[in-house]
Design a protein around this motif. Sequence first.
Motif, mmCIF file in Angstrom:
data_model
loop_
_atom_site.group_PDB
_atom_site.id
_atom_site.type_symbol
_atom_site.label_atom_id
_atom_site.label_comp_id
_atom_site.label_asym_id
_atom_site.label_seq_id
_atom_site.Cartn_x
_atom_site.Cartn_y
_atom_site.Cartn_z
ATOM 1 N N THR A 37 38.455 54.270 44.078
ATOM 2 C CA THR A 37 39.662 53.465 43.864
ATOM 3 C C THR A 37 39.320 52.159 43.157
ATOM 4 O O THR A 37 39.980 51.758 42.190
ATOM 5 C CB THR A 37 40.297 53.100 45.226
ATOM 6 O OG1 THR A 37 40.214 54.220 46.075
ATOM 7 C CG2 THR A 37 41.722 52.646 45.023
ATOM 8 N N ALA A 44 40.406 50.877 39.457
ATOM 9 C CA ALA A 44 41.164 49.633 39.326
ATOM 10 C C ALA A 44 40.456 48.685 38.368
ATOM 11 O O ALA A 44 41.076 48.021 37.537
ATOM 12 C CB ALA A 44 41.322 48.964 40.688
ATOM 13 N N HIS A 54 41.800 47.299 34.881
ATOM 14 C CA HIS A 54 41.880 45.852 34.705
ATOM 15 C C HIS A 54 41.258 45.442 33.371
ATOM 16 O O HIS A 54 41.816 44.633 32.631
ATOM 17 C CB HIS A 54 41.156 45.149 35.865
ATOM 18 C CG HIS A 54 41.610 43.740 36.077
ATOM 19 N ND1 HIS A 54 42.485 43.387 37.076
ATOM 20 C CD2 HIS A 54 41.317 42.588 35.428
ATOM 21 C CE1 HIS A 54 42.724 42.086 37.016
ATOM 22 N NE2 HIS A 54 42.015 41.578 36.023
ATOM 23 N N SER A 81 46.527 40.800 37.184
ATOM 24 C CA SER A 81 46.765 41.032 38.610
ATOM 25 C C SER A 81 48.239 40.923 38.972
ATOM 26 O O SER A 81 48.715 41.614 39.880
ATOM 27 C CB SER A 81 45.966 40.016 39.445
ATOM 28 O OG SER A 81 44.602 40.199 39.185
ATOM 29 N N ALA A 91 50.401 43.921 39.332
ATOM 30 C CA ALA A 91 50.398 44.752 40.544
ATOM 31 C C ALA A 91 51.757 44.721 41.218
ATOM 32 O O ALA A 91 52.160 45.689 41.871
ATOM 33 C CB ALA A 91 49.316 44.251 41.494
ATOM 34 N N GLY A 149 53.472 47.412 40.015
ATOM 35 C CA GLY A 149 52.763 48.673 40.191
ATOM 36 C C GLY A 149 51.643 48.945 39.217
ATOM 37 O O GLY A 149 50.946 49.944 39.316
ATOM 38 N N ILE A 150 51.433 48.073 38.211
ATOM 39 C CA ILE A 150 50.318 48.270 37.287
ATOM 40 C C ILE A 150 49.564 46.957 37.232
ATOM 41 O O ILE A 150 50.024 45.997 36.646
ATOM 42 C CB ILE A 150 50.767 48.589 35.844
ATOM 43 C CG1 ILE A 150 51.878 49.603 35.848
ATOM 44 C CG2 ILE A 150 49.601 49.024 34.980
ATOM 45 C CD1 ILE A 150 53.163 49.034 35.361
ATOM 46 N N GLN A 168 46.031 45.564 42.299
ATOM 47 C CA GLN A 168 46.516 46.535 43.278
ATOM 48 C C GLN A 168 45.759 46.439 44.599
ATOM 49 O O GLN A 168 46.284 46.782 45.652
ATOM 50 C CB GLN A 168 46.397 47.946 42.699
ATOM 51 C CG GLN A 168 47.512 48.200 41.702
ATOM 52 C CD GLN A 168 47.176 49.319 40.750
ATOM 53 O OE1 GLN A 168 46.104 49.338 40.144
ATOM 54 N NE2 GLN A 168 48.079 50.271 40.623
ATOM 55 N N THR A 197 47.717 43.825 46.602
ATOM 56 C CA THR A 197 48.943 44.320 47.226
ATOM 57 C C THR A 197 48.612 45.225 48.408
ATOM 58 O O THR A 197 49.234 45.121 49.462
ATOM 59 C CB THR A 197 49.816 45.088 46.214
ATOM 60 O OG1 THR A 197 48.979 45.924 45.420
ATOM 61 C CG2 THR A 197 50.578 44.133 45.304
ATOM 62 N N ARG A 198 47.568 46.055 48.188
ATOM 63 C CA ARG A 198 47.184 46.929 49.295
ATOM 64 C C ARG A 198 46.758 46.099 50.509
ATOM 65 O O ARG A 198 47.180 46.347 51.633
ATOM 66 C CB ARG A 198 46.042 47.859 48.885
ATOM 67 C CG ARG A 198 45.604 48.783 50.014
ATOM 68 C CD ARG A 198 44.774 49.922 49.493
ATOM 69 N NE ARG A 198 45.405 50.552 48.343
ATOM 70 C CZ ARG A 198 44.735 51.298 47.458
ATOM 71 N NH1 ARG A 198 43.434 51.480 47.595
ATOM 72 N NH2 ARG A 198 45.362 51.840 46.449
#
Lengths: 212, 334
Positions: free
Chosen positions: A11, A15, A19, A154, A157, A160-161, A166, A169-170
């Motif tokens: 992941t 990411a 980025h 960033s 995010a 969603g992109i 991300q 946000t997670r």
Amino acid sequence: MTEYLRNNADTVWLALQEHVWLALLPVLLGFVIALPIGYLGVRFPALYHPLVNTCGVLYSIPSLALFVFLPVVLGTKVLSPVNVVVALTIYTVALLARTVADGLRSVDPVVVQAATAMGYRRVRRLAGVELPMALPVILAGLRVATVSNISLVSVGALIGIGGLGQLFTRGFQLFYIEPILVGIVLSVLLAGLADLLIVLVQRAVTPWTRAV
Amino acid sequence: MITFEDVVKVYPGGSTAVDHLSLELPTGKLTALVGPSGCGKTTSLRMINRMVTPTSGRILIDGEDVAGRDEAALRRGIGYVIQHAGLFPHRTVLDNVATVPVLLGKTRREARAAAQELLERVGLSADFAKRYPAQLSGGQQQRVGVARALAADPPIMLMDEPFSAVDPVVREQLHREFLRLQEDLGKTIALVTHDIDEAIKLGDRVAVFRQGGRLAQVGTPRELLAAPSDDFVAEFVGRDRGLRGLSFDSAAGLPVRPVDGLLLDDAGRPLGWPGDDGPRDTGGTFTKDDSLRVVADLAIRSPVGIAVRVGPDGAADGLVSHHDLADYLAGRRS
């Protein structure tokens, strides 16, 4: 943090890759677009101030607003990475068009006249004399634009992109600090690395600025 | 030959920079354009390579109107030197000099090899080649500027205040080297300066401009000093023009009186004039090759008012007092 990294290597890697290209593709596009615009601002002095003002206004648009607004204008999907690329390209142009113009204006007019008097035609003079002499200013602007883009990705995010964003946000959603830390460290490292690369390129292509 | 035919330049706004200028700059000679600031000398210079377009009139190079030539091609065939040299800060000394040959289509390698030779010719050693202009002194930059203008071996050179940004000692040295270079090369040169001494020293011909862009007088330096056409030129040339004019007259025809009263060594070389505390220095000597200005200076500075002439072997062979010199000049005038 290391344990989170080990368990989520895929992941995080994806990411990070996202980025990098989301930040750097706009730098490249923006630079190519800003060059002719900045040149026009010098070639036709009446355009310089409108150019500076327009760039200032464009750069002051909040990024989140732009991310949300662009799909409406472009007809793209809300979740399309194109929105982020276009938005960041706009910011890059806003930063670099002015930098290119200021760089070209910083060139000593006496040297430009000497070049003309030696038989340079306009295009060759621009490529061989004016742009190389403007490089220190232009590359300084490029550093700002690159670092600024890496931090702005960033924000994507939230729609969603957003590459490493991300991870933020997670982390917020899960009340979990580890991904946030990883995201921060990686974006700072990425920004530092990109900045360093440009500085190295600058040293290689403008050796004359250090000759005293 | 460069010919100005009734050239006028009026700038937008109505100020006249050059007012009906007709002037010839002979081939292989250095013509100095001199005058106070705002007299149109630089504008005139810049019309030759079309950096400035005349309002009316024509400028011909060997009979061909420059207005009909391609601008860039015309400029590549004309060397251009300016104050502070105007070197490219981002290029090495060698690449600065190689500029025009590269524009003309030479390979970078060929152009650099030729540039290297030129650098030596203007008195810069090979270790300067790789430096950047910021690493050079003003005088060194100016030498590079001259080398850069000469690189494509153009028949014509335009020089705009080329030596005015360096200190007097360096300027003197650059003048000497430049005159030696020009003696070898025989370029057709237009040199703009505000310094009448520089114009007289370097120019084969001097064109004096006055405010408002009008030509006041053109002639050899000697003509200018001997017969200024009006008060403006006389004042511009300077109050000591009588003395300065003597620098164009050789001492070869000057009659001398026999050596008498001077202390000599065994070989007949002067030791000095007799004095209470031993010999008094003669202040120097002159030869037949020197100018009358040197003789006058020696006579004035001599403790006894007499200049000493020496032969090729250094032995004193004649004396000239300031009376003798005055009589000679008076006799020559009548």
